[in-house]
Design a protein around this motif. Structure first.
Motif, PDB file in Angstrom:
ATOM      1  N   PRO A 144      -9.550  -0.937 -12.370  1.00  0.00           N
ATOM      2  CA  PRO A 144      -8.668  -1.925 -11.740  1.00  0.00           C
ATOM      3  C   PRO A 144      -7.343  -1.272 -11.332  1.00  0.00           C
ATOM      4  CG  PRO A 144      -9.620  -2.791 -13.773  1.00  0.00           C
ATOM      5  CD  PRO A 144      -9.934  -1.323 -13.740  1.00  0.00           C
ATOM      6  N   THR A 145      -7.022  -1.380 -10.044  1.00  0.00           N
ATOM      7  CA  THR A 145      -5.749  -0.838  -9.553  1.00  0.00           C
ATOM      8  C   THR A 145      -4.845  -1.932  -9.007  1.00  0.00           C
ATOM      9  OG1 THR A 145      -6.736  -0.387  -7.380  1.00  0.00           O
ATOM     10  CG2 THR A 145      -6.746   1.422  -8.987  1.00  0.00           C
ATOM     11  N   ARG A 146      -5.320  -3.182  -9.062  1.00  0.00           N
ATOM     12  CA  ARG A 146      -4.530  -4.336  -8.618  1.00  0.00           C
ATOM     13  C   ARG A 146      -4.610  -5.412  -9.696  1.00  0.00           C
ATOM     14  NH1 ARG A 146      -7.178  -2.497  -4.158  1.00  0.00           N
ATOM     15  NH2 ARG A 146      -5.825  -1.716  -2.507  1.00  0.00           N
ATOM     16  N   PRO A 147      -3.765  -6.409  -9.637  1.00  0.00           N
ATOM     17  CA  PRO A 147      -3.776  -7.439 -10.691  1.00  0.00           C
ATOM     18  C   PRO A 147      -5.156  -8.086 -10.823  1.00  0.00           C
ATOM     19  CG  PRO A 147      -1.820  -7.651  -9.310  1.00  0.00           C
ATOM     20  CD  PRO A 147      -2.680  -6.632  -8.641  1.00  0.00           C
ATOM     21  N   PRO A 148      -5.750  -8.056 -12.027  1.00  0.00           N
ATOM     22  CA  PRO A 148      -7.095  -8.593 -12.225  1.00  0.00           C
ATOM     23  C   PRO A 148      -7.098 -10.099 -12.490  1.00  0.00           C
ATOM     24  CG  PRO A 148      -6.313  -7.617 -14.253  1.00  0.00           C
ATOM     25  CD  PRO A 148      -5.219  -7.411 -13.232  1.00  0.00           C
ATOM     26  N   VAL A 173      -7.715 -10.344   1.348  1.00  0.00           N
ATOM     27  CA  VAL A 173      -8.792  -9.618   0.671  1.00  0.00           C
ATOM     28  C   VAL A 173      -8.326  -8.288   0.091  1.00  0.00           C
ATOM     29  CG1 VAL A 173     -10.669 -10.620   2.007  1.00  0.00           C
ATOM     30  CG2 VAL A 173      -9.537  -8.588   2.841  1.00  0.00           C
ATOM     31  N   HIS A 174      -7.073  -7.914   0.320  1.00  0.00           N
ATOM     32  CA  HIS A 174      -6.617  -6.577  -0.050  1.00  0.00           C
ATOM     33  C   HIS A 174      -5.157  -6.653  -0.476  1.00  0.00           C
ATOM     34  CE1 HIS A 174      -5.989  -2.279   0.178  1.00  0.00           C
ATOM     35  NE2 HIS A 174      -7.210  -2.081   0.612  1.00  0.00           N
ATOM     36  N   PRO A 175      -4.874  -6.978  -1.735  1.00  0.00           N
ATOM     37  CA  PRO A 175      -3.487  -7.084  -2.180  1.00  0.00           C
ATOM     38  C   PRO A 175      -2.672  -5.839  -1.823  1.00  0.00           C
ATOM     39  CG  PRO A 175      -4.963  -7.877  -3.883  1.00  0.00           C
ATOM     40  CD  PRO A 175      -5.828  -7.270  -2.832  1.00  0.00           C
ATOM     41  N   MET A 176      -1.474  -6.052  -1.344  1.00  0.00           N
ATOM     42  CA  MET A 176      -0.623  -4.947  -0.903  1.00  0.00           C
ATOM     43  C   MET A 176       0.522  -4.722  -1.887  1.00  0.00           C
ATOM     44  SD  MET A 176      -0.365  -5.752   3.202  1.00  0.00           S
ATOM     45  CE  MET A 176       0.578  -4.275   3.614  1.00  0.00           C
ATOM     46  N   ASP A 229       4.449 -20.942   0.384  1.00  0.00           N
ATOM     47  CA  ASP A 229       3.299 -20.889  -0.527  1.00  0.00           C
ATOM     48  C   ASP A 229       2.053 -20.310   0.150  1.00  0.00           C
ATOM     49  OD1 ASP A 229       2.604 -21.233  -3.182  1.00  0.00           O
ATOM     50  OD2 ASP A 229       1.614 -23.151  -2.834  1.00  0.00           O
ATOM     51  N   LYS A 230       2.278 -19.442   1.127  1.00  0.00           N
ATOM     52  CA  LYS A 230       1.166 -18.751   1.770  1.00  0.00           C
ATOM     53  C   LYS A 230       0.911 -17.390   1.147  1.00  0.00           C
ATOM     54  CE  LYS A 230       1.829 -20.913   6.318  1.00  0.00           C
ATOM     55  NZ  LYS A 230       2.153 -20.657   7.752  1.00  0.00           N
ATOM     56  N   LEU A 231       1.916 -16.877   0.456  1.00  0.00           N
ATOM     57  CA  LEU A 231       1.856 -15.571  -0.178  1.00  0.00           C
ATOM     58  C   LEU A 231       2.326 -15.718  -1.618  1.00  0.00           C
ATOM     59  CD1 LEU A 231       1.111 -12.850   1.227  1.00  0.00           C
ATOM     60  CD2 LEU A 231       3.553 -12.369   1.389  1.00  0.00           C
ATOM     61  N   VAL A 232       1.733 -14.937  -2.531  1.00  0.00           N
ATOM     62  CA  VAL A 232       2.156 -14.967  -3.932  1.00  0.00           C
ATOM     63  C   VAL A 232       2.412 -13.543  -4.419  1.00  0.00           C
ATOM     64  CG1 VAL A 232       0.951 -17.119  -4.473  1.00  0.00           C
ATOM     65  CG2 VAL A 232      -0.225 -14.940  -4.787  1.00  0.00           C
ATOM     66  N   GLU A 233       3.234 -13.440  -5.461  1.00  0.00           N
ATOM     67  CA  GLU A 233       3.547 -12.151  -6.071  1.00  0.00           C
ATOM     68  C   GLU A 233       2.807 -12.006  -7.391  1.00  0.00           C
ATOM     69  OE1 GLU A 233       8.166 -11.355  -4.808  1.00  0.00           O
ATOM     70  OE2 GLU A 233       7.769 -12.874  -6.345  1.00  0.00           O
ATOM     71  N   ALA A 234       2.435 -10.760  -7.712  1.00  0.00           N
ATOM     72  CA  ALA A 234       1.810 -10.476  -9.006  1.00  0.00           C
ATOM     73  C   ALA A 234       2.174  -9.053  -9.403  1.00  0.00           C
ATOM     74  CB  ALA A 234       0.295 -10.638  -8.926  1.00  0.00           C
ATOM     75  N   ASP A 235       2.459  -8.851 -10.676  1.00  0.00           N
ATOM     76  CA  ASP A 235       2.815  -7.528 -11.187  1.00  0.00           C
ATOM     77  C   ASP A 235       1.630  -6.899 -11.909  1.00  0.00           C
ATOM     78  OD1 ASP A 235       5.436  -7.706 -10.256  1.00  0.00           O
ATOM     79  OD2 ASP A 235       6.079  -8.803 -12.049  1.00  0.00           O
ATOM     80  N   PHE A 282       2.705  -6.608  -6.444  1.00  0.00           N
ATOM     81  CA  PHE A 282       1.734  -6.764  -5.373  1.00  0.00           C
ATOM     82  C   PHE A 282       1.922  -8.121  -4.700  1.00  0.00           C
ATOM     83  CE2 PHE A 282      -0.137  -3.533  -7.989  1.00  0.00           C
ATOM     84  CZ  PHE A 282      -0.892  -2.740  -7.139  1.00  0.00           C
ATOM     85  N   TYR A 283       1.505  -8.177  -3.434  1.00  0.00           N
ATOM     86  CA  TYR A 283       1.541  -9.424  -2.673  1.00  0.00           C
ATOM     87  C   TYR A 283       0.129  -9.789  -2.247  1.00  0.00           C
ATOM     88  CZ  TYR A 283       6.520  -8.889  -2.777  1.00  0.00           C
ATOM     89  OH  TYR A 283       7.814  -8.769  -3.225  1.00  0.00           O
ATOM     90  N   LEU A 284      -0.261 -11.045  -2.531  1.00  0.00           N
ATOM     91  CA  LEU A 284      -1.588 -11.542  -2.232  1.00  0.00           C
ATOM     92  C   LEU A 284      -1.464 -12.841  -1.448  1.00  0.00           C
ATOM     93  CD1 LEU A 284      -1.408 -10.569  -5.432  1.00  0.00           C
ATOM     94  CD2 LEU A 284      -3.831 -11.126  -5.392  1.00  0.00           C
ATOM     95  N   ARG A 285      -2.416 -13.092  -0.577  1.00  0.00           N
ATOM     96  CA  ARG A 285      -2.424 -14.373   0.107  1.00  0.00           C
ATOM     97  C   ARG A 285      -2.825 -15.463  -0.876  1.00  0.00           C
ATOM     98  NH1 ARG A 285      -5.296 -16.283   5.794  1.00  0.00           N
ATOM     99  NH2 ARG A 285      -4.235 -18.288   5.857  1.00  0.00           N
ATOM    100  N   LYS A 286      -2.143 -16.586  -0.823  1.00  0.00           N
ATOM    101  CA  LYS A 286      -2.466 -17.722  -1.685  1.00  0.00           C
ATOM    102  C   LYS A 286      -3.843 -18.255  -1.295  1.00  0.00           C
ATOM    103  CE  LYS A 286      -1.442 -20.960  -4.733  1.00  0.00           C
ATOM    104  NZ  LYS A 286      -0.325 -21.919  -4.480  1.00  0.00           N
ATOM    105  N   LEU A 287      -4.728 -18.375  -2.284  1.00  0.00           N
ATOM    106  CA  LEU A 287      -6.073 -18.856  -2.017  1.00  0.00           C
ATOM    107  C   LEU A 287      -6.082 -20.356  -1.759  1.00  0.00           C
ATOM    108  CD1 LEU A 287      -8.159 -16.887  -4.655  1.00  0.00           C
ATOM    109  CD2 LEU A 287      -8.024 -16.472  -2.194  1.00  0.00           C
ATOM    110  N   ASN A 288      -6.925 -20.764  -0.839  1.00  0.00           N
ATOM    111  CA  ASN A 288      -7.127 -22.184  -0.557  1.00  0.00           C
ATOM    112  C   ASN A 288      -8.099 -22.731  -1.596  1.00  0.00           C
ATOM    113  OD1 ASN A 288      -7.739 -24.701   0.370  1.00  0.00           O
ATOM    114  ND2 ASN A 288      -8.328 -24.074   2.424  1.00  0.00           N
ATOM    115  N   ARG A 289      -7.640 -23.572  -2.480  1.00  0.00           N
ATOM    116  CA  ARG A 289      -8.473 -24.055  -3.585  1.00  0.00           C
ATOM    117  C   ARG A 289      -9.195 -25.356  -3.286  1.00  0.00           C
ATOM    118  NH1 ARG A 289      -7.782 -20.915  -7.980  1.00  0.00           N
ATOM    119  NH2 ARG A 289      -6.060 -19.462  -7.846  1.00  0.00           N
ATOM    120  N   GLU A 290      -9.336 -25.653  -1.993  1.00  0.00           N
ATOM    121  CA  GLU A 290     -10.065 -26.850  -1.610  1.00  0.00           C
ATOM    122  C   GLU A 290     -11.543 -26.585  -1.444  1.00  0.00           C
ATOM    123  OE1 GLU A 290      -8.196 -28.266   1.906  1.00  0.00           O
ATOM    124  OE2 GLU A 290      -6.324 -28.790   0.901  1.00  0.00           O
ATOM    125  N   HIS A 291     -11.954 -25.312  -1.439  1.00  0.00           N
ATOM    126  CA  HIS A 291     -13.350 -24.972  -1.251  1.00  0.00           C
ATOM    127  C   HIS A 291     -14.137 -25.239  -2.533  1.00  0.00           C
ATOM    128  CE1 HIS A 291     -12.935 -23.182   2.730  1.00  0.00           C
ATOM    129  NE2 HIS A 291     -11.769 -22.745   2.307  1.00  0.00           N
TER     130      HIS A 291
END
Length: 314
Positions: free
Chosen positions: A206-210, A264-267, A293-299, A305-314
């Motif tokens: 793992p090289t990104r937030p799991p 799909v690819h946290p930056m 709330d389109k982008l979220v941060e994670a350490d 790292f910056y990740l796109r906020k997932l759409n949880r309506e699916h």
């Protein structure tokens, strides 16, 4: 956003990604997944997007990338879920081939027991199949599969696919500390890979937030032990344990590119800053996407790292 990148790939050079299913629909909910826990667990295949729409969006992204001087080595079907859940995968690969760039598919292998899935994957030039564990108990702990899946059927499907596949077959084994990085678990994986005979076997960490904070990378000793065990059985074993770099492509729209890549690819923070500098963008774009709330941060691992906020309506 169906097409994203090109992004730097440790396996494929400059990869333009194809996101052929909606967010986080998967057969697994792996403990280390960089996109978080699976939102929709399923094993029944279905169509998602019109294959013509996929090809058109990929064609447009290729034109933008090439127009910006970006190289593309592969079109890679690597959604934020399991690509073989898409009933139209084979048709999509056929249509994408007309664009004149090699096709790769990165799969968790969970559905290769299905002959139609094997036929679809066989159309690609390069296929990666996940092999995190080779025992039922460890497989369930690491990959947390849908309840209808059985490891024995998956392994039989992998062996059948490998026997007939004419492209480049790779496997990827993600090592998680104190989970599947022990000698016994790696020996079991090595035994199976000896039967499978892939062209390349990758060991990754793992090289990104799991998905689960405790799913961390093993230390150097465990990684080296795994490498030695598997390389004693196979000729071509490589690490995938480094950061890919910051050469994310800019294709004309800063916000669209950021959201499509991070879906799909946290930056990493420095990758975002480098990207903005090349694109002539300002950090205010990131602040606005966070506020909306389109982008979220994670350490993770000392980096943000910056990740796109997932759409949880699916």
């Amino acid at each position: 956003m169906i097409a994203f990148g090109p992004v730097p790939s440790r396996r494929l050079g400059r990869s333009l990604g194809v996101n052929n299913i909606p967010p986080k629909i998967c057969t697994y909910s792996c403990v280390y997944c960089q996109l978080g826990r699976t939102l929709t667990m399923q094993v029944d295949r279905q169509p998602y997007y019109d294959p013509r729409r996929i090809v058109e969006e990929v064609r447009e992204k290729i034109e933008k990338a090439l127009g910006s001087g970006e190289a593309i080595d592969y079109l890679t079907v690597v959604p934020d879920g399991e690509p073989t859940l898409d009933l139209n995968l084979g048709e999509e690969i056929d249509r994408l081939k007309d664009l004149g760039i090699k096709i790769a598919v990165i799969s968790n292998a969970s559905l290769v027991g299905d002959e139609e899935v094997r036929e679809a994957l066989a159309k690609a030039d390069w296929v990666s199949l996940k092999t995190d564990a080779a025992s039922e108990e460890m497989w369930r702990r690491v990959n947390r599969p849908h309840g209808r899946l059985q490891l024995a059927a998956i392994q039989e499907g992998m062996l059948a696919f490998a026997e007939d596949y004419e492209g480049t077959l790779a496997t990827e084994t993600m090592l998680v500390t104190d989970l599947n990085d022990g000698q016994d678990s790696v020996e079991e994986v090595a035994d199976f890979l000896t039967r499978l005979k892939p062209d390349l076997a990758y060991l990754s960490i793992p090289t990104r937030p799991p998905a689960e904070p405790w799913a961390q990378a093993p230390g150097e000793e465990a990684i080296n032990r795994a490498y030695q065990i598997i390389s004693n059985r196979l000729d071509h074993v490589e690490y995938l344990i480094g950061y890919e770099g910051n050469e994310f492509a800019f294709t004309g729209d800063v916000e669209e590119d950021l959201l499509s890549i991070t879906s799909v690819h946290p930056m990493r923070d420095d990758a975002v800053r480098d990207f903005l500098a090349r694109a002539g963008g300002e950090w205010t774009v990131v602040r606005r996407l966070l506020a909306e709330d389109k982008l979220v941060e994670a350490d993770h691992g000392g980096h943000r790292f910056y990740l796109r906020k997932l759409n949880r309506e699916h």
